[in-house]
Motif scaffolding. Structure first.
Motif, PDB file in Angstrom:
ATOM      1  N   GLN A  25       3.286  -0.992   4.016  1.00 24.14           N
ATOM      2  CA  GLN A  25       2.631   0.286   3.761  1.00 24.14           C
ATOM      3  C   GLN A  25       3.640   1.402   3.901  1.00 24.14           C
ATOM      4  N   ARG A  37     -11.299  -5.647   0.321  1.00 23.02           N
ATOM      5  CA  ARG A  37     -10.749  -6.600   1.296  1.00 23.02           C
ATOM      6  C   ARG A  37     -11.236  -8.027   1.022  1.00 23.02           C
ATOM      7  N   THR A  69      -4.902   2.823  -2.238  1.00 19.40           N
ATOM      8  CA  THR A  69      -5.899   2.849  -1.166  1.00 19.40           C
ATOM      9  C   THR A  69      -6.422   1.441  -0.961  1.00 19.40           C
ATOM     10  N   MET A  70      -7.152   1.240   0.117  1.00 18.60           N
ATOM     11  CA  MET A  70      -7.724  -0.082   0.399  1.00 18.60           C
ATOM     12  C   MET A  70      -9.197   0.076   0.773  1.00 18.60           C
ATOM     13  N   SER A  83      -1.600  -1.204  -4.281  1.00 15.68           N
ATOM     14  CA  SER A  83      -2.732  -0.303  -4.329  1.00 15.68           C
ATOM     15  C   SER A  83      -2.375   0.989  -3.599  1.00 15.68           C
ATOM     16  N   LEU A  87       0.846  -1.187   0.000  1.00 17.19           N
ATOM     17  CA  LEU A  87       0.000   0.000   0.000  1.00 17.19           C
ATOM     18  C   LEU A  87       0.883   1.239   0.000  1.00 17.19           C
ATOM     19  N   THR A 144       1.616  -7.339   4.831  1.00 21.89           N
ATOM     20  CA  THR A 144       1.220  -6.013   4.368  1.00 21.89           C
ATOM     21  C   THR A 144       2.374  -5.050   4.576  1.00 21.89           C
ATOM     22  N   ASP A 202      -6.910  -0.763  -6.476  1.00 21.07           N
ATOM     23  CA  ASP A 202      -8.025   0.122  -6.150  1.00 21.07           C
ATOM     24  C   ASP A 202      -8.649   0.725  -7.409  1.00 21.07           C
ATOM     25  N   LYS A 221       6.377   1.441  -6.831  1.00 21.76           N
ATOM     26  CA  LYS A 221       5.772   0.112  -6.692  1.00 21.76           C
ATOM     27  C   LYS A 221       6.166  -0.821  -7.841  1.00 21.76           C
ATOM     28  N   LEU A 271      -2.563   6.680   3.353  1.00 25.85           N
ATOM     29  CA  LEU A 271      -3.323   6.260   2.178  1.00 25.85           C
ATOM     30  C   LEU A 271      -4.374   7.280   1.774  1.00 25.85           C
ATOM     31  N   ARG A 307       1.206   5.350  -2.197  1.00 23.39           N
ATOM     32  CA  ARG A 307       0.682   6.262  -3.206  1.00 23.39           C
ATOM     33  C   ARG A 307       1.358   6.052  -4.554  1.00 23.39           C
TER      34      ARG A 307
END
Length: 185
Positions: free
Chosen positions: A178, A164, A158-159, A156, A18, A176, A128, A25, A182, A20
């Protein structure tokens, strides 16, 4: 994101990343994929990267091409709005990585011009956005064509709560990672 995701991906873990847009990524999933594919059979689709737009699919593909060259691996982008025949020819000739938009990939699966039975790694990039664009039913159909035993990496910005359910369906005991908050960019 790379610092946190790459070691986990290299361990073979499913990863939910997770962060931006613009945080790196793509390298966080491409580099572990290339490490994995550097050994083993060639000419079968061993990595599938699903992206929501043709622009993103082409951008990922171009990065993959430059990184694949020294390893003699081949990447192919698959998306609609262009002639399907060159994609079919490339699939028949054999590729190691496919970067695809859901709709055109389903076209290939329906025509049996794509074989995903050798996929070792599935990446869902900008999950997302795929959800927002209504691609989750297509993603579920694609997953049915994949081996149950595979590594799945989901990235992603956002989640959403609704997403989910997909995470629970297709990722196995994910770690996970992050980076940052987010909030929308």
């Amino acid at each position: 994101i790379q610092e946190q995701a790459i070691p986990r991906a290299l361990e073979g873990r499913d990863v939910m990343g997770l962060a931006r847009t613009g945080t790196g990524k793509t390298a966080a999933f491409l580099l572990p994929i290339l490490q994995r594919l550097a050994t083993g059979p060639r000419g079968h689709v061993r990595a599938l990267i699903v992206a929501p737009t043709r622009e993103l699919a082409e951008q990922i593909h171009q990065q993959a091409v430059s990184l694949c060259r020294p390893l003699n691996l081949r990447s192919l982008s698959i998306y609609g709005g262009v002639n399907i025949n060159p994609q079919m020819r490339a699939l028949r000739a054999g590729v190691d990585i496919v970067v695809a938009c859901p709709g055109r990939l389903l076209d290939h699966l329906g025509q049996r011009t794509a074989n995903l039975e050798h996929v070792e790694v599935l990446v869902l990039d900008e999950a997302d956005r795929m959800f927002d664009m209504g691609f989750l039913p297509d993603v579920r159909k694609i997953v049915k064509h994949l081996p149950a035993k595979r590594q799945t990496l989901l990235f992603s910005a956002t989640m959403p709560k609704e997403m989910r359910h997909l995470v629970a369906e297709i990722l196995h005991d994910p770690v996970t990672v992050q980076v940052g908050t987010l909030k929308p960019t």
